[in-house]
Motif scaffolding. Structure first.
Motif, PDB file in Angstrom:
ATOM      1  N   THR A 347       0.820  -1.215   0.000  1.00  0.00           N
ATOM      2  CA  THR A 347       0.000   0.000   0.000  1.00  0.00           C
ATOM      3  C   THR A 347       0.856   1.269   0.000  1.00  0.00           C
ATOM      4  O   THR A 347       0.319   2.371  -0.138  1.00  0.00           O
ATOM      5  CB  THR A 347      -0.921   0.026   1.231  1.00  0.00           C
ATOM      6  OG1 THR A 347      -0.124  -0.031   2.423  1.00  0.00           O
ATOM      7  CG2 THR A 347      -1.884  -1.150   1.210  1.00  0.00           C
ATOM      8  N   THR A 348       2.159   1.111   0.147  1.00  0.00           N
ATOM      9  CA  THR A 348       3.086   2.242   0.107  1.00  0.00           C
ATOM     10  C   THR A 348       4.269   1.872  -0.778  1.00  0.00           C
ATOM     11  O   THR A 348       4.513   0.687  -1.047  1.00  0.00           O
ATOM     12  CB  THR A 348       3.617   2.597   1.506  1.00  0.00           C
ATOM     13  OG1 THR A 348       4.434   1.513   1.987  1.00  0.00           O
ATOM     14  CG2 THR A 348       2.477   2.848   2.485  1.00  0.00           C
ATOM     15  N   SER A 349       5.017   2.877  -1.226  1.00  0.00           N
ATOM     16  CA  SER A 349       6.204   2.565  -2.027  1.00  0.00           C
ATOM     17  C   SER A 349       7.285   1.909  -1.173  1.00  0.00           C
ATOM     18  O   SER A 349       8.121   1.162  -1.708  1.00  0.00           O
ATOM     19  CB  SER A 349       6.737   3.815  -2.722  1.00  0.00           C
ATOM     20  OG  SER A 349       6.912   4.895  -1.847  1.00  0.00           O
ATOM     21  N   LEU A 350       7.278   2.122   0.133  1.00  0.00           N
ATOM     22  CA  LEU A 350       8.215   1.427   1.012  1.00  0.00           C
ATOM     23  C   LEU A 350       7.926  -0.070   1.004  1.00  0.00           C
ATOM     24  O   LEU A 350       8.840  -0.899   0.871  1.00  0.00           O
ATOM     25  CB  LEU A 350       8.119   1.987   2.433  1.00  0.00           C
ATOM     26  CG  LEU A 350       9.068   1.400   3.475  1.00  0.00           C
ATOM     27  CD1 LEU A 350      10.523   1.661   3.087  1.00  0.00           C
ATOM     28  CD2 LEU A 350       8.778   1.990   4.856  1.00  0.00           C
ATOM     29  N   GLU A 351       6.648  -0.416   1.116  1.00  0.00           N
ATOM     30  CA  GLU A 351       6.265  -1.834   1.064  1.00  0.00           C
ATOM     31  C   GLU A 351       6.536  -2.413  -0.318  1.00  0.00           C
ATOM     32  O   GLU A 351       6.949  -3.580  -0.441  1.00  0.00           O
ATOM     33  CB  GLU A 351       4.786  -1.985   1.432  1.00  0.00           C
ATOM     34  CG  GLU A 351       4.482  -1.629   2.878  1.00  0.00           C
ATOM     35  CD  GLU A 351       2.990  -1.656   3.194  1.00  0.00           C
ATOM     36  OE1 GLU A 351       2.193  -1.889   2.256  1.00  0.00           O
ATOM     37  OE2 GLU A 351       2.625  -1.427   4.360  1.00  0.00           O
ATOM     38  N   LEU A 352       6.328  -1.614  -1.348  1.00  0.00           N
ATOM     39  CA  LEU A 352       6.586  -2.093  -2.704  1.00  0.00           C
ATOM     40  C   LEU A 352       8.074  -2.367  -2.907  1.00  0.00           C
ATOM     41  O   LEU A 352       8.450  -3.372  -3.532  1.00  0.00           O
ATOM     42  CB  LEU A 352       6.098  -1.061  -3.725  1.00  0.00           C
ATOM     43  CG  LEU A 352       6.248  -1.469  -5.193  1.00  0.00           C
ATOM     44  CD1 LEU A 352       5.267  -2.583  -5.538  1.00  0.00           C
ATOM     45  CD2 LEU A 352       6.039  -0.275  -6.117  1.00  0.00           C
ATOM     46  N   ALA A 353       8.934  -1.489  -2.393  1.00  0.00           N
ATOM     47  CA  ALA A 353      10.374  -1.696  -2.529  1.00  0.00           C
ATOM     48  C   ALA A 353      10.812  -2.970  -1.821  1.00  0.00           C
ATOM     49  O   ALA A 353      11.671  -3.710  -2.323  1.00  0.00           O
ATOM     50  CB  ALA A 353      11.125  -0.494  -1.981  1.00  0.00           C
ATOM     51  N   ASP A 354      10.223  -3.240  -0.665  1.00  0.00           N
ATOM     52  CA  ASP A 354      10.543  -4.483   0.048  1.00  0.00           C
ATOM     53  C   ASP A 354      10.100  -5.696  -0.768  1.00  0.00           C
ATOM     54  O   ASP A 354      10.822  -6.702  -0.863  1.00  0.00           O
ATOM     55  CB  ASP A 354       9.857  -4.502   1.417  1.00  0.00           C
ATOM     56  CG  ASP A 354      10.542  -3.602   2.431  1.00  0.00           C
ATOM     57  OD1 ASP A 354      11.735  -3.275   2.231  1.00  0.00           O
ATOM     58  OD2 ASP A 354       9.898  -3.217   3.415  1.00  0.00           O
ATOM     59  N   LEU A 355       8.917  -5.611  -1.356  1.00  0.00           N
ATOM     60  CA  LEU A 355       8.415  -6.699  -2.198  1.00  0.00           C
ATOM     61  C   LEU A 355       9.342  -6.937  -3.391  1.00  0.00           C
ATOM     62  O   LEU A 355       9.663  -8.086  -3.726  1.00  0.00           O
ATOM     63  CB  LEU A 355       6.998  -6.352  -2.674  1.00  0.00           C
ATOM     64  CG  LEU A 355       6.263  -7.337  -3.573  1.00  0.00           C
ATOM     65  CD1 LEU A 355       4.756  -7.164  -3.405  1.00  0.00           C
ATOM     66  CD2 LEU A 355       6.599  -7.136  -5.059  1.00  0.00           C
ATOM     67  N   ILE A 356       9.768  -5.867  -4.029  1.00  0.00           N
ATOM     68  CA  ILE A 356      10.648  -5.987  -5.194  1.00  0.00           C
ATOM     69  C   ILE A 356      11.967  -6.642  -4.825  1.00  0.00           C
ATOM     70  O   ILE A 356      12.484  -7.500  -5.553  1.00  0.00           O
ATOM     71  CB  ILE A 356      10.879  -4.589  -5.819  1.00  0.00           C
ATOM     72  CG1 ILE A 356       9.604  -4.085  -6.486  1.00  0.00           C
ATOM     73  CG2 ILE A 356      12.024  -4.619  -6.817  1.00  0.00           C
ATOM     74  CD1 ILE A 356       9.666  -2.641  -6.938  1.00  0.00           C
ATOM     75  N   LEU A 357      12.502  -6.271  -3.659  1.00  0.00           N
ATOM     76  CA  LEU A 357      13.769  -6.872  -3.235  1.00  0.00           C
ATOM     77  C   LEU A 357      13.584  -8.345  -2.887  1.00  0.00           C
ATOM     78  O   LEU A 357      14.406  -9.198  -3.254  1.00  0.00           O
ATOM     79  CB  LEU A 357      14.338  -6.105  -2.037  1.00  0.00           C
ATOM     80  CG  LEU A 357      15.728  -6.536  -1.556  1.00  0.00           C
ATOM     81  CD1 LEU A 357      16.767  -6.433  -2.667  1.00  0.00           C
ATOM     82  CD2 LEU A 357      16.168  -5.691  -0.355  1.00  0.00           C
TER      83      LEU A 357
END
Length: 400
Positions: A347-357
């Motif tokens: 729901t945030t770009s912080l969570e998205l960055a973690d998902l991508i990593l």
């Protein structure tokens, strides 16, 4: 027994650099053998040109470089910086208006220390480089974010600045080309902002570290070139790191009015004294020597820029403005949020960055490091093969 006195409240409130934190995490995963592709660090992947390295080697053989030298920098380097400032920023300055610093980051810190008083408000266009708000707070100033989104190519307007201005506003941060967005203000936009600052007596701290990295025929016009009258209330900060692939050499500088440079020089005389003399000699060679390899670096960045924008634009849900400077792309990822990817719903770009990593083994820096959520920064200052591999992983991850 009396309890130990507390640590500094000011320093305890300062956050670690988000870009360095993500980069360190990516490097740690690589060290574990994981095939991580990192777009986190703003660092050219090229070797420093050999003629610059040779100048440093020659400097090592001269015992004069083993001694203290003037805290503000070697006279020859200050002269070279003054010449570059005239050449690239259109401003004629005396070498006495130059201070050589330990990288551009120290010049940013000292610039705020020189012109910010406790409680002063500093207008900070967002997205911004992660260090600016912390450096403002270290000067006891108050950062005031002025946000411009992808629809504005991440460039603030005079109207936005005026809406944010109060009677406590004393400083504006101006960055073109921008880290993290790669946006470059036009000459007209730059002149309008400079005129607004002049009208209201607002200092400008202009970070020009990427001024030699522009594309598509775009020129990064300095505020002091767009409106020379504003030079009396402008501090320019710059360095050799990005143009010459010299991030680890730690040579930057600040240029400004004599009174501001005087007090900043007094600070540096107590803070660090002179910058490493061998690195200063290398910087002299960089600025005064042939620019052939620097131009080759720029051309390589341009090729990578076109590639990453083209490939990222194939991902449904991303909005990818075309950067015309620096070596970053700053996609709007709000179209990916609230959707489920591999069983995770960020729901945030912080969570998205973690998902991508976690799921693609690709390191990006979330927008929260630079302002509002909903964006990611990706540096294309890495090898062509790695650059393409990482984006293709994202394409597979977000294929619908």
């Amino acid at each position: 027994m009396t309890e130990r006195a507390p640590l500094s409240r000011k320093l305890s409130a300062i956050a670690e650099s988000a870009t360095l934190k993500v980069d360190a995490k990516a490097k740690a995963l690589k060290a574990e053998g994981k095939p991580v592709v990192s777009y986190a660090a703003g660092e050219p992947d090229f070797a420093t040109p050999q003629f610059i390295v040779d100048a440093a080697a020659e400097a090592l053989a001269n015992p004069a470089n083993y001694r203290y030298t003037p805290a503000a920098g070697l006279p020859e380097l200050r002269e070279a910086i003054a010449a570059k400032t005239l050449r690239d920023s259109g401003l004629e300055v005396s070498p006495s208006q130059v201070i050589v610093t330990n990288g551009g980051k120290q010049s940013v810190y000292q610039a705020f220390q020189a012109v910010v008083n406790p409680g002063d408000e500093v207008l900070l266009p967002a997205p911004y480089w992660t260090t600016y708000p912390e450096a403002i707070r270290l000067a006891d100033g108050v950062p005031v974010e002025v946000f411009a989104g992808a629809d504005q190519e991440y460039k603030v307007t005079v109207d936005q600045l005026e809406a944010a201005r109060t009677d406590r506003t004393t400083v504006l941060v101006f960055v073109s080309p921008s880290n993290p967005t790669g946006s470059v203000y036009s000459p007209e936009e730059t002149a309008a902002i400079a005129a607004w600052a002049l009208e209201h007596g607002v200092w400008i701290i202009s970070d020009e570290i990427y001024q030699n990295l522009t594309y598509e025929g775009v020129k990064a016009t300095s505020v002091v070139e767009a409106l020379p009258e504003v030079a009396g209330q402008t501090i320019l900060v710059n360095g050799v790191a990005k143009t010459y692939a010299m991030t680890g050499w730690r040579v930057g500088w600040m240029v400004g009015p004599a009174d501001a440079i005087k007090i900043a020089g007094n600070l540096q005389s107590h803070l660090t004294s002179n910058v490493n003399n061998v690195a200063q000699r290398a910087a002299i060679a960089a600025l005064n020597g042939p620019q052939t390899e620097a131009e080759q670096f720029r051309e390589a960045f341009d090729r990578r820029r076109k590639l990453i924008v083209s490939e990222l634009s194939k991902i449904d849900g991303l909005v990818v403005p075309n950067p015309t400077g620096a070596f970053y792309v700053y996609p709007d990822v709000q179209g990916l949020l609230g959707r489920t990817w591999g069983g995770v719903t960020p729901t945030t770009s912080l969570e998205l960055a973690d998902l991508i990593l976690d799921q693609a083994e690709v390191a990006v820096v979330p927008g929260e490091a630079f302002g509002p959520s909903g964006y990611i920064r990706m540096s294309y200052a890495l090898g062509d093969d790695q650059l393409l591999e990482g984006v293709q992983r994202l394409q597979r991850l977000f294929a619908s």
